[in-house]
Write a protein that holds these residues in place. Sequence first.
Motif: not given
Length: 96
Positions: A1-4, A19-30, A62-75
């Motif tokens: 999973m890619n996270i923004l 919205e753009k990242y969400h449309s590209k399949g990222y899990h977006v957290i605002s 960061f306590g809620q993120l699943d590190s085993t499923a996370t491929k990339c985190i972008t800030l």
Amino acid sequence: MNILIITGGSKGIGKALAEKYHSKGYHVISIARSSLENCPFTQLKADLTNIDESTTTFNSLFGQLDSTATKCITLINNAGTLGTINTLGNLDTKSI
């Protein structure tokens, strides 16, 4: 999973990027002071000018993120205000 993670994602450029990242399949957290209605991505309400609130928000996030499923985190640190305009050496830490 890619996270923004985007600060200031409820308005303007931040909202458009979220919205753009969400449309590209990222899990977006605002993270923003205001929230959007009927928003397709995760929103956390926080005032990032408050250091204690910022620390609590990011530690919880960061306590809620699943590190085993996370491929990339972008800030994208988009949140901001136009405060005092000066050279960096002439600004106090809180203003920055």
